[in-house]
Design an enzyme around this catalytic site. Structure first.
Site, PDB file in Angstrom:
ATOM      1  N   CYS A 118      37.283  52.105  49.876  1.00  0.00           N
ATOM      2  CA  CYS A 118      37.024  50.676  49.622  1.00  0.00           C
ATOM      3  C   CYS A 118      38.300  49.864  49.423  1.00  0.00           C
ATOM      4  O   CYS A 118      38.261  48.640  49.490  1.00  0.00           O
ATOM      5  CB  CYS A 118      36.122  50.514  48.404  1.00  0.00           C
ATOM      6  SG  CYS A 118      34.527  51.278  48.634  1.00  0.00           S
ATOM      7  N   HIS A 255      36.904  43.298  45.174  1.00  0.00           N
ATOM      8  CA  HIS A 255      36.033  44.206  45.926  1.00  0.00           C
ATOM      9  C   HIS A 255      34.608  43.997  45.437  1.00  0.00           C
ATOM     10  O   HIS A 255      34.366  43.849  44.233  1.00  0.00           O
ATOM     11  CB  HIS A 255      36.487  45.643  45.690  1.00  0.00           C
ATOM     12  CG  HIS A 255      35.566  46.651  46.304  1.00  0.00           C
ATOM     13  ND1 HIS A 255      35.087  46.531  47.585  1.00  0.00           N
ATOM     14  CD2 HIS A 255      35.021  47.793  45.805  1.00  0.00           C
ATOM     15  CE1 HIS A 255      34.293  47.556  47.855  1.00  0.00           C
ATOM     16  NE2 HIS A 255      34.231  48.333  46.785  1.00  0.00           N
ATOM     17  N   ASN A 285      27.932  46.558  49.135  1.00  0.00           N
ATOM     18  CA  ASN A 285      29.294  47.101  49.161  1.00  0.00           C
ATOM     19  C   ASN A 285      29.636  47.499  50.599  1.00  0.00           C
ATOM     20  O   ASN A 285      29.107  48.477  51.111  1.00  0.00           O
ATOM     21  CB  ASN A 285      29.365  48.301  48.215  1.00  0.00           C
ATOM     22  CG  ASN A 285      30.748  48.925  48.164  1.00  0.00           C
ATOM     23  OD1 ASN A 285      31.620  48.609  48.973  1.00  0.00           O
ATOM     24  ND2 ASN A 285      30.942  49.822  47.219  1.00  0.00           N
TER      25      ASN A 285
HETATM   26  O1  UT7 Z   1      33.120  50.843  46.047  1.00  0.00           O
HETATM   27  C1  UT7 Z   1      33.571  52.022  45.459  1.00  0.00           C
HETATM   28  C2  UT7 Z   1      33.345  52.005  44.036  1.00  0.00           C
HETATM   29  N1  UT7 Z   1      31.950  52.155  43.715  1.00  0.00           N
HETATM   30  C3  UT7 Z   1      31.511  51.595  42.616  1.00  0.00           C
HETATM   31  O2  UT7 Z   1      32.278  50.892  41.988  1.00  0.00           O
HETATM   32  C4  UT7 Z   1      30.139  51.886  42.140  1.00  0.00           C
HETATM   33  C5  UT7 Z   1      30.197  52.094  40.655  1.00  0.00           C
HETATM   34  N2  UT7 Z   1      28.938  52.409  40.016  1.00  0.00           N
HETATM   35  C6  UT7 Z   1      27.931  51.519  39.915  1.00  0.00           C
HETATM   36  O3  UT7 Z   1      27.971  50.433  40.472  1.00  0.00           O
HETATM   37  C7  UT7 Z   1      26.762  51.889  39.028  1.00  0.00           C
HETATM   38  O4  UT7 Z   1      27.095  53.031  38.294  1.00  0.00           O
HETATM   39  C8  UT7 Z   1      25.428  52.142  39.797  1.00  0.00           C
HETATM   40  C9  UT7 Z   1      24.900  50.817  40.297  1.00  0.00           C
HETATM   41  C10 UT7 Z   1      25.669  53.103  40.940  1.00  0.00           C
HETATM   42  C11 UT7 Z   1      24.398  52.736  38.857  1.00  0.00           C
HETATM   43  O5  UT7 Z   1      24.197  51.888  37.718  1.00  0.00           O
HETATM   44  P1  UT7 Z   1      24.250  52.484  36.236  1.00  0.00           P
HETATM   45  O6  UT7 Z   1      23.925  51.377  35.349  1.00  0.00           O
HETATM   46  O7  UT7 Z   1      25.593  53.148  36.070  1.00  0.00           O
HETATM   47  O8  UT7 Z   1      23.070  53.519  36.234  1.00  0.00           O
HETATM   48  P2  UT7 Z   1      23.105  55.110  36.014  1.00  0.00           P
HETATM   49  O9  UT7 Z   1      23.743  55.801  37.170  1.00  0.00           O
HETATM   50  O10 UT7 Z   1      23.631  55.410  34.654  1.00  0.00           O
HETATM   51  O11 UT7 Z   1      21.574  55.429  36.040  1.00  0.00           O
HETATM   52  C12 UT7 Z   1      20.662  54.865  35.094  1.00  0.00           C
HETATM   53  C13 UT7 Z   1      19.255  55.232  35.493  1.00  0.00           C
HETATM   54  C14 UT7 Z   1      19.072  56.694  35.827  1.00  0.00           C
HETATM   55  O12 UT7 Z   1      17.803  57.095  35.366  1.00  0.00           O
HETATM   56  P3  UT7 Z   1      17.635  57.887  33.973  1.00  0.00           P
HETATM   57  O13 UT7 Z   1      18.455  59.140  34.126  1.00  0.00           O
HETATM   58  O14 UT7 Z   1      18.173  56.957  32.920  1.00  0.00           O
HETATM   59  O15 UT7 Z   1      16.161  58.108  33.893  1.00  0.00           O
HETATM   60  C15 UT7 Z   1      19.079  56.752  37.331  1.00  0.00           C
HETATM   61  O16 UT7 Z   1      18.372  57.831  37.859  1.00  0.00           O
HETATM   62  O17 UT7 Z   1      18.903  54.523  36.698  1.00  0.00           O
HETATM   63  C16 UT7 Z   1      18.389  55.451  37.655  1.00  0.00           C
HETATM   64  N3  UT7 Z   1      18.689  54.937  38.994  1.00  0.00           N
HETATM   65  C17 UT7 Z   1      17.852  54.108  39.625  1.00  0.00           C
HETATM   66  N4  UT7 Z   1      16.689  53.557  39.290  1.00  0.00           N
HETATM   67  C18 UT7 Z   1      16.111  52.722  40.168  1.00  0.00           C
HETATM   68  C19 UT7 Z   1      19.765  55.196  39.759  1.00  0.00           C
HETATM   69  N5  UT7 Z   1      19.667  54.516  40.910  1.00  0.00           N
HETATM   70  C20 UT7 Z   1      18.492  53.846  40.874  1.00  0.00           C
HETATM   71  C21 UT7 Z   1      17.830  52.967  41.754  1.00  0.00           C
HETATM   72  N6  UT7 Z   1      16.647  52.431  41.364  1.00  0.00           N
HETATM   73  N7  UT7 Z   1      18.349  52.635  42.940  1.00  0.00           N
END
Ligand code: UT7
Length: 328
Positions: A118, A255, A285
């Site tokens: 990225c 970004h 993204n």
């Molecule tokens: O470009 C390169 C760099 N990339 C980035 O900067 C991405 C960085 N990361 C992020 O943007 C975020 O971490 C995400 C958007 C990917 C995820 O958000 P988060 O607030 O960090 O959520 P999490 O991974 O901690 O997951 C929270 C919950 C989980 O469920 P449980 O374990 O709490 O029951 C996930 O399974 O959200 C769940 N989850 C979803 N739920 C609905 C993960 N993806 C989804 C989804 N829809 N698409």
């Protein structure tokens, strides 16, 4: 010109290109266990563009490049180098920069890809800037172009809702007065497994598997924390290197991975969100396409004006991160 006189790389024109097909959050919610509410609240993304047949990293790069060259008032004969940031090249080789060169009818100048995930456009701009500042190039076409959705696992809700395809381009020209003030690049290869595609040519390639196992894997919340920290630090580094106060920046062009990461950087700069260019809601993204897409949007919508101070930054797989400070 005296030995002390500095040459700057000035943005002479920008362009961008997106695939035709828009995929909304609701459409993805029909495929995986997710919802428009979750995606919007956690990422700020409302839709993304997905490349269809005939739309490739090179075709998007070409369309963006033609716009940027038109805006800069330069023709194929003026370009003396092409640097293309991409992690989704059309082919393993020749490089997408070489394929783009042929598409644009440019002959003979150096052309190469930069793979910094990225951060690809920030890395590509930095390389171009060095060539211009040393006098080895005068007019460089810098592109960030991706078709990341081609290697997305559409059954993984943790990644498939995040990414989109697109390209942006800028023509950088040598200028005596103003342009790029400083660039800052970093990488940390020890965190590779937090955000990667475990398949290459020399490692991981499984020809017997469908798609040979190619897919993006990410530990999202760890990447989130690393991104916020690294971007905070590179923003500080950039201000310090230029003797600037955080209030001196006119526009933050970040970004576009996650609105919450963008807001964290804006907060660090004590910058109101109306001075931050946000396109993540529309594009998702787009990896190395994201900063130049946002830049072109900011230019064409009239937000960014000549003479203003812009801070571009990115963070991505590798990890890689970096910034470009420029007077537009
Ligand atoms: O470009 C390169 C760099 N990339 C980035 O900067 C991405 C960085 N990361 C992020 O943007 C975020 O971490 C995400 C958007 C990917 C995820 O958000 P988060 O607030 O960090 O959520 P999490 O991974 O901690 O997951 C929270 C919950 C989980 O469920 P449980 O374990 O709490 O029951 C996930 O399974 O959200 C769940 N989850 C979803 N739920 C609905 C993960 N993806 C989804 C989804 N829809 N698409």
């Amino acid at each position: 010109m005296t030995a002390q006189q500095r040459i700057y790389s000035r943005i002479a024109g920008t362009g961008s290109a997106l695939p035709k097909r828009v995929v909304t959050n609701d459409e993805l919610a029909q495929r995986v266990d997710t919802s428009d509410e979750w995606i919007t609240a956690r990422t700020g993304i409302r839709q993304r563009y997905v490349a269809g047949e005939g739309e490739t990293t090179v075709s998007l790069a070409r369309d963006a490049a033609i716009q940027a060259m038109d805006a800069a008032g330069v023709g194929p004969g003026d370009i003396d180098m092409i640097v293309l940031g991409t992690t989704t090249p059309n082919l393993i080789f020749p490089s997408s920069a070489c394929l783009l060169q042929a598409e644009l009818g440019i002959v003979g100048c150096p052309a190469f890809d930069v793979n910094a995930a990225c951060s690809g456009f920030i890395y590509a701009m930095t390389v171009a800037d060095k060539f211009i500042r040393t006098g080895d190039a005068k007019t460089v076409l810098v592109v960030g172009s991706e078709t990341l959705t081609r290697m997305i696992d559409w059954s993984d809700r943790g990644t498939c809702v995040l990414f989109g395809d697109g390209a942006g381009a800028a023509v950088l020209r040598a200028d005596a007065d103003t342009g790029i003030l400083s660039t800052h690049l970093h990488a940390d290869g020890s965190k590779k497994e937090l955000l990667w595609n475990p398949v290459g040519v020399s490692e991981g390639f499984k020809p017997e598997e469908e798609n040979a196992g190619v897919r993006v894997l990410m530990t999202g919340n760890d990447v989130f924390k690393h991104a916020v920290k690294a971007l905070d630090s590179v923003v500080e580094e950039t201000l310090e290197a230029n003797g600037l106060d955080r209030h001196d920046i006119d526009w933050l062009i970040p970004h576009q991975a996650n609105l919450r990461i963008i807001e964290a950087t804006a907060k660090r700069l004590d910058m109101p969100m109306d001075r931050v260019v946000v396109t993540v809601d529309q594009h998702g993204n787009t990896s190395s396409g994201s900063v130049p897409l946002a830049l072109d949007f900011a230019v064409r919508s009239g937000k960014v004006q000549r003479g203003q101070l812009l801070l571009l930054e990115a963070f991505g797989g590798g990890f890689t991160w970096g910034s470009v400070l420029l007077r537009y």
